[in-house]
Write an enzyme that holds these catalytic residues in place. Structure first.
Site, PDB file in Angstrom:
ATOM      1  N   ARG A  79       0.825  -1.215   0.000  1.00  0.00           N
ATOM      2  CA  ARG A  79       0.000   0.000   0.000  1.00  0.00           C
ATOM      3  C   ARG A  79       0.858   1.263   0.000  1.00  0.00           C
ATOM      4  NH1 ARG A  79      -3.279  -3.842   2.348  1.00  0.00           N
ATOM      5  NH2 ARG A  79      -5.299  -3.939   1.298  1.00  0.00           N
ATOM      6  N   THR A 124      11.102  -3.725   1.047  1.00  0.00           N
ATOM      7  CA  THR A 124      10.355  -4.595   1.943  1.00  0.00           C
ATOM      8  C   THR A 124      10.784  -6.039   1.736  1.00  0.00           C
ATOM      9  OG1 THR A 124       8.130  -5.095   2.784  1.00  0.00           O
ATOM     10  CG2 THR A 124       8.355  -4.833   0.388  1.00  0.00           C
ATOM     11  N   LYS A 163      15.294  -6.560   2.804  1.00  0.00           N
ATOM     12  CA  LYS A 163      15.810  -5.601   3.797  1.00  0.00           C
ATOM     13  C   LYS A 163      17.259  -5.878   4.193  1.00  0.00           C
ATOM     14  CE  LYS A 163      11.446  -4.101   5.839  1.00  0.00           C
ATOM     15  NZ  LYS A 163      10.712  -3.878   7.108  1.00  0.00           N
ATOM     16  N   GLU A 175      21.941   5.343  11.957  1.00  0.00           N
ATOM     17  CA  GLU A 175      22.107   4.673  13.246  1.00  0.00           C
ATOM     18  C   GLU A 175      21.065   3.585  13.465  1.00  0.00           C
ATOM     19  OE1 GLU A 175      21.299   3.930  17.437  1.00  0.00           O
ATOM     20  OE2 GLU A 175      20.039   5.238  16.212  1.00  0.00           O
ATOM     21  N   ALA A 210      10.085 -12.690  18.343  1.00  0.00           N
ATOM     22  CA  ALA A 210      11.485 -12.274  18.186  1.00  0.00           C
ATOM     23  C   ALA A 210      11.921 -12.340  16.729  1.00  0.00           C
ATOM     24  CB  ALA A 210      12.387 -13.147  19.056  1.00  0.00           C
ATOM     25  N   GLY A 232      12.150 -10.633  12.681  1.00  0.00           N
ATOM     26  CA  GLY A 232      12.836  -9.449  12.183  1.00  0.00           C
ATOM     27  C   GLY A 232      12.188  -8.144  12.607  1.00  0.00           C
ATOM     28  N   ARG A 273       8.450 -18.453  20.988  1.00  0.00           N
ATOM     29  CA  ARG A 273       8.267 -19.909  21.101  1.00  0.00           C
ATOM     30  C   ARG A 273       9.608 -20.627  21.001  1.00  0.00           C
ATOM     31  NH1 ARG A 273       3.115 -21.003  21.600  1.00  0.00           N
ATOM     32  NH2 ARG A 273       1.516 -19.746  20.553  1.00  0.00           N
ATOM     33  N   ARG A 294      15.824 -17.752  19.577  1.00  0.00           N
ATOM     34  CA  ARG A 294      15.621 -16.521  18.789  1.00  0.00           C
ATOM     35  C   ARG A 294      15.551 -15.301  19.705  1.00  0.00           C
ATOM     36  NH1 ARG A 294      13.273 -16.963  13.696  1.00  0.00           N
ATOM     37  NH2 ARG A 294      13.605 -14.703  13.578  1.00  0.00           N
TER      38      ARG A 294
END
Length: 289
Positions: free
Chosen positions: A23, A69, A73, A85, A135, A137, A159, A163
């Site tokens: 979008r 996206t 990334k 930063e 946890a 990205g 779970r 990670r």
């Protein structure tokens, strides 16, 4: 020369694979029209194996920059010659721009997360403790935002505990890893509860009850979900029933778009109710509410 003259004919993009669901063109197109800028913003589908050549040819293709996206990334992070930063802290880039011929990368997800809460739940950052569910990205941007705004204690549950431990090790002090079984106990002293998991989003059991009881959360706690399809997730519905202040994820999408637009087109746009309604209308048309 005014900002509109400088921005005339500038092109920006969003790229991913696939990208048809994005979008972002609606958001940036709305601002271009609202601000009277003669520029363009388009969706460009790029396969993972073609991303590095795409990034290297932005100037040749006439782009001032663009958004990145899934799944690009991390590749954008590697391609950028200079990083801001936030991108360095998060380890991913969602915004690219050219500066003196160099490809620069930034990450505006943490900014978008915090700005959404600032707009809808001012004072949220007074919370001493935050609970982050998941946890993956996206949670890295959330944790970076929380630390940047001074939250003292961030608990991350996942779970797969490893990670969460990896994320806590990445950010260091003030971030603590927990197994999903510990989530319930952590709710009771969390001033902010953030869902970054796919639980309750479209195609992931959106009609099911969220598997954590939120009634024991502090009455002043804020609950937010970074998912915006559906707008009211199972997590937010449960938080609302528990009497908590809730903030949906659409605002994060809108606010994270602001810094990039300003870089490419020279004017800082505003996230308004009119923009939100414009995107909600498209979501309703697509059956995504």
């Amino acid at each position: 020369m005014d900002d509109k003259s400088m921005a005339r004919g500038r092109k920006a993009f969003v790229t991913g694979f696939p990208i048809r669901h994005s979008r972002s063109p609606l958001i940036h197109g709305f601002w271009l029209k609202e601000l009277g800028i003669d520029g363009s913003y388009e969706a460009v589908e790029v396969k993972p194996e073609d991303f590095s050549s795409f990034a290297a040819s932005l100037a040749a293709n006439g782009f001032a920059g663009g958004n990145v996206t899934i799944p690009h990334k991390e590749a954008a992070y590697a391609a950028a010659e200079s990083l801001d930063e936030a991108a360095r802290a998060i380890g991913a880039v969602n915004t690219l721009w050219l500066e003196n011929g160099r490809l620069c990368g930034g990450n505006t997800d943490a900014y978008g997360f915090a700005a959404n809460l600032d707009a809808s739940a001012p004072g949220w950052d007074k919370a001493d403790r935050a609970l982050v569910l998941g946890a993956g990205g996206a949670s890295r941007a959330v944790v970076h935002a929380l630390l940047s705004r001074g939250v003292c204690h961030v608990s991350v549950v996942n779970r797969t505990l490893s990670r969460a431990e990896e994320l806590a090790a990445h950010f260091g002090a003030r971030v603590y890893a927990h197994s999903w079984d510990e989530a319930q106990a952590l709710v009771s002293n969390a001033g902010l509860i953030v869902n970054t998991t796919a639980l309750g989003m479209s195609g992931h059991g959106e009609g099911q009850d969220f598997p954590i009881d939120l009634t024991c959360a502090p009455k002043e706690a804020v609950a937010t979900d970074i998912v915006y399809v559906p707008l009211r997730t199972a997590f937010l519905n449960k938080a609302e029933k528990a009497g908590l202040k809730t903030v949906d994820g659409l605002g994060m999408l809108l606010h994270q778009a602001v810094p990039g637009f300003e870089r490419w087109f020279g004017q800082r746009p505003q996230v308004t109710q009119a923009l939100r309604e414009h995107i909600l209308a498209d979501m309703a048309k697509a059956g995504a509410l």
